[in-house]
Design a protein around this motif. Structure first.
Motif, PDB file in Angstrom:
ATOM      1  N   SER A 127       0.832  -1.209   0.000  1.00  0.00           N
ATOM      2  CA  SER A 127       0.000   0.000   0.000  1.00  0.00           C
ATOM      3  C   SER A 127       0.863   1.254   0.000  1.00  0.00           C
ATOM      4  O   SER A 127       0.602   2.206  -0.744  1.00  0.00           O
ATOM      5  N   VAL A 128       1.908   1.260   0.827  1.00  0.00           N
ATOM      6  CA  VAL A 128       2.819   2.411   0.882  1.00  0.00           C
ATOM      7  C   VAL A 128       3.493   2.618  -0.470  1.00  0.00           C
ATOM      8  O   VAL A 128       3.600   3.739  -0.976  1.00  0.00           O
ATOM      9  N   LYS A 129       3.935   1.514  -1.095  1.00  0.00           N
ATOM     10  CA  LYS A 129       4.592   1.624  -2.391  1.00  0.00           C
ATOM     11  C   LYS A 129       3.610   2.082  -3.470  1.00  0.00           C
ATOM     12  O   LYS A 129       3.971   2.861  -4.361  1.00  0.00           O
ATOM     13  N   ALA A 130       2.373   1.611  -3.405  1.00  0.00           N
ATOM     14  CA  ALA A 130       1.367   2.024  -4.392  1.00  0.00           C
ATOM     15  C   ALA A 130       1.090   3.512  -4.287  1.00  0.00           C
ATOM     16  O   ALA A 130       0.951   4.207  -5.302  1.00  0.00           O
ATOM     17  N   LYS A 131       1.011   4.017  -3.070  1.00  0.00           N
ATOM     18  CA  LYS A 131       0.793   5.454  -2.879  1.00  0.00           C
ATOM     19  C   LYS A 131       1.955   6.262  -3.448  1.00  0.00           C
ATOM     20  O   LYS A 131       1.762   7.284  -4.107  1.00  0.00           O
ATOM     21  N   ARG A 132       3.157   5.788  -3.179  1.00  0.00           N
ATOM     22  CA  ARG A 132       4.336   6.496  -3.699  1.00  0.00           C
ATOM     23  C   ARG A 132       4.355   6.458  -5.228  1.00  0.00           C
ATOM     24  O   ARG A 132       4.643   7.462  -5.891  1.00  0.00           O
ATOM     25  N   PHE A 133       4.012   5.300  -5.776  1.00  0.00           N
ATOM     26  CA  PHE A 133       3.962   5.148  -7.229  1.00  0.00           C
ATOM     27  C   PHE A 133       2.951   6.109  -7.848  1.00  0.00           C
ATOM     28  O   PHE A 133       3.247   6.818  -8.808  1.00  0.00           O
ATOM     29  N   LEU A 134       1.730   6.157  -7.269  1.00  0.00           N
ATOM     30  CA  LEU A 134       0.691   7.008  -7.852  1.00  0.00           C
ATOM     31  C   LEU A 134       1.062   8.480  -7.744  1.00  0.00           C
ATOM     32  O   LEU A 134       0.828   9.258  -8.676  1.00  0.00           O
ATOM     33  N   ARG A 135       1.665   8.870  -6.622  1.00  0.00           N
ATOM     34  CA  ARG A 135       2.041  10.277  -6.488  1.00  0.00           C
ATOM     35  C   ARG A 135       3.097  10.646  -7.534  1.00  0.00           C
ATOM     36  O   ARG A 135       3.012  11.707  -8.171  1.00  0.00           O
ATOM     37  N   GLU A 136       4.098   9.799  -7.720  1.00  0.00           N
ATOM     38  CA  GLU A 136       5.133  10.095  -8.706  1.00  0.00           C
ATOM     39  C   GLU A 136       4.542  10.101 -10.117  1.00  0.00           C
ATOM     40  O   GLU A 136       4.903  10.949 -10.941  1.00  0.00           O
ATOM     41  N   TYR A 137       3.644   9.186 -10.387  1.00  0.00           N
ATOM     42  CA  TYR A 137       2.981   9.165 -11.695  1.00  0.00           C
ATOM     43  C   TYR A 137       2.144  10.431 -11.889  1.00  0.00           C
ATOM     44  O   TYR A 137       2.180  11.054 -12.962  1.00  0.00           O
ATOM     45  N   ASN A 138       1.389  10.805 -10.860  1.00  0.00           N
ATOM     46  CA  ASN A 138       0.527  11.984 -10.956  1.00  0.00           C
ATOM     47  C   ASN A 138       1.353  13.254 -11.160  1.00  0.00           C
ATOM     48  O   ASN A 138       0.980  14.148 -11.929  1.00  0.00           O
TER      49      ASN A 138
END
Length: 410
Positions: A267-278
């Protein structure tokens, strides 16, 4: 991180000499090189180097590091490190992916006595692999195809993917074993077969084809969970749940407990991924455009269906949405109470997420990060139904209608 397409990964690997007939490297890929293992090992390497500032490191340095010991032991149910057998298992768990990364020149290997030491050769590609399992799988598919192509084996694999028969399968497996024994130090067929699984199945998944399972051609096309070291696939686990039974009741019946540590880590990695993508593709703006505050930076990644109540979709990008702090703490969670969910704003978030996913899948953005079927699973899980899974692929209008109907009944 740098966002990479398959073509860009291929370009980055263009300086690699992957012909096994030249390198004689039988460990270019190995038994532990599943996408989830490759992903977390890359993450552990990044974390170790960034914290310690070390240039060179061994596999022992990485798996003895606190970050690796904490996450790998908890997530992959690895034993403690006080037994020789445990140490050997940990060494393989880290060493084999690191050897593959070195073969791809993502790590640079240096021999010192009897021990291998490594340093980072391509930090951007390492970071790409470390951020999520899907990226690790994409890398493996490109890398495997490159090695097979350079080694004169790719046509044999492609013939099998075309024919999809037991005869073609056994012919391919025998050719791979003979080739490996002839051109590498590996001389046992059992070892060749373990490696063969890690070569054929990522490609089979890419081509929606049958691969290998228990030494034979698989009965059905290879699925995502079959590629993983951790094979808990929530979609498979809950697919047999009776409609009139709650998730908790069903979990008790089948004696299944989600791995909370794995859920939290992913979950932490997914949040980081989405923020960087966004930030990279959407200018850092909120996915919810209503209200003037939507022009503020979207620095909060919000679970539309709460993580605590729905751990099975906590790491799904389709259940995460980029919001501004005001949207998150004033609208999504009234009065900043993160235990409370505003139903109307949850509806708004789902509609906005549907729009984001549709744009991404329809090629408006160059990097595809979502899956339609995963979004349907998120919706069915969040609403405790199976209605969304019946929606035809790509029918976003149908999704929006059902979402609005669900909230009209609340």
């Amino acid at each position: 991180m740098t966002w990479l397409t398959e073509e860009q990964i291929r370009e980055r690997l263009s300086n690699v000499t992957p012909d096994i007939r030249v390198t004689h490297n039988g460990r270019w890929i190995d038994q532990k090189c599943a996408p989830d293992v490759l992903c977390i090992v890359s993450d552990c390497i990044e974390n170790y180097v960034s914290r310690t500032g070390a240039e060179f490191f061994s596999s022992v340095d990485i798996w003895r590091d606190e970050y690796a010991m904490l996450n790998v032991r908890r997530i992959f149910s690895k034993p403690e490190l006080d037994l020789t057998t445990s140490r050997n298992e940990y060494d393989k768990f880290f060493q084999q992916p690191m050897e593959s990364l070195a073969a791809a020149k993502i790590l640079i290997k240096e021999k010192r006595g009897s021990r291998n030491y490594y340093k980072i050769g391509d930090s951007e590609l390492l970071s790409y692999i470390a951020i999520r399992e899907r990226n690790a799988l994409t890398f493996l598919q490109v890398y495997i195809s490159l090695v097979l192509g350079s080694s004169g084996l790719l046509d044999d694999f492609e013939l099998f993917f075309k024919l999809q028969t037991a005869e073609a399968y056994f012919d391919l497996k025998r050719k791979f074993e003979d080739f490996t024994i002839e051109h590498t130090p590996i001389n046992g067929r059992t070892e060749c077969r373990r490696i063969f699984t890690k070569v054929i199945n990522p490609l089979a998944f890419k081509y929606h084809s049958r691969g290998t399972e228990k030494g034979r051609i698989s009965r059905r096309p290879i699925t995502y969970d079959m590629l993983m070291y951790n094979r808990d696939n929530f979609r498979d686990i809950y697919s047999e749940k009776p409609k009139d039974m709650t998730r908790s009741e069903y979990e008790a019946k089948i004696k299944f407990r989600p791995n909370a540590n794995y859920t939290r880590y992913m979950s932490v990695k997914a949040k980081r991924f989405l923020r960087e993508y966004n930030d990279a593709y959407r200018g850092g703006f909120s996915e919810v455009s209503a209200g003037g505050e939507s022009k503020d930076p979207a620095i909060h990644m919000h679970h539309i269906f709460p993580e605590a109540r729905y751990p099975e979709i906590a790491a799904y990008l389709e259940n995460l949405i980029a919001l501004t702090p005001t949207q998150h703490l004033a609208y999504a969670h009234p009065m900043g109470n993160t235990q409370a969910i505003d139903a109307e704003f949850q509806r708004v978030c789902l509609l906005a997420k549907s729009h984001s996913i549709e744009k991404n899948l329809n090629g408006v953005e160059s990097l595809v990060i979502y899956e339609f079927s995963r979004f349907l699973f998120v919706l069915d899980t969040g609403f405790s139904t199976d209605e969304f899974s019946k929606i035809e692929n790509g029918d976003f209008a149908g999704i929006i209608r059902k979402i609005n109907l669900k909230y009209a009944a609340i």
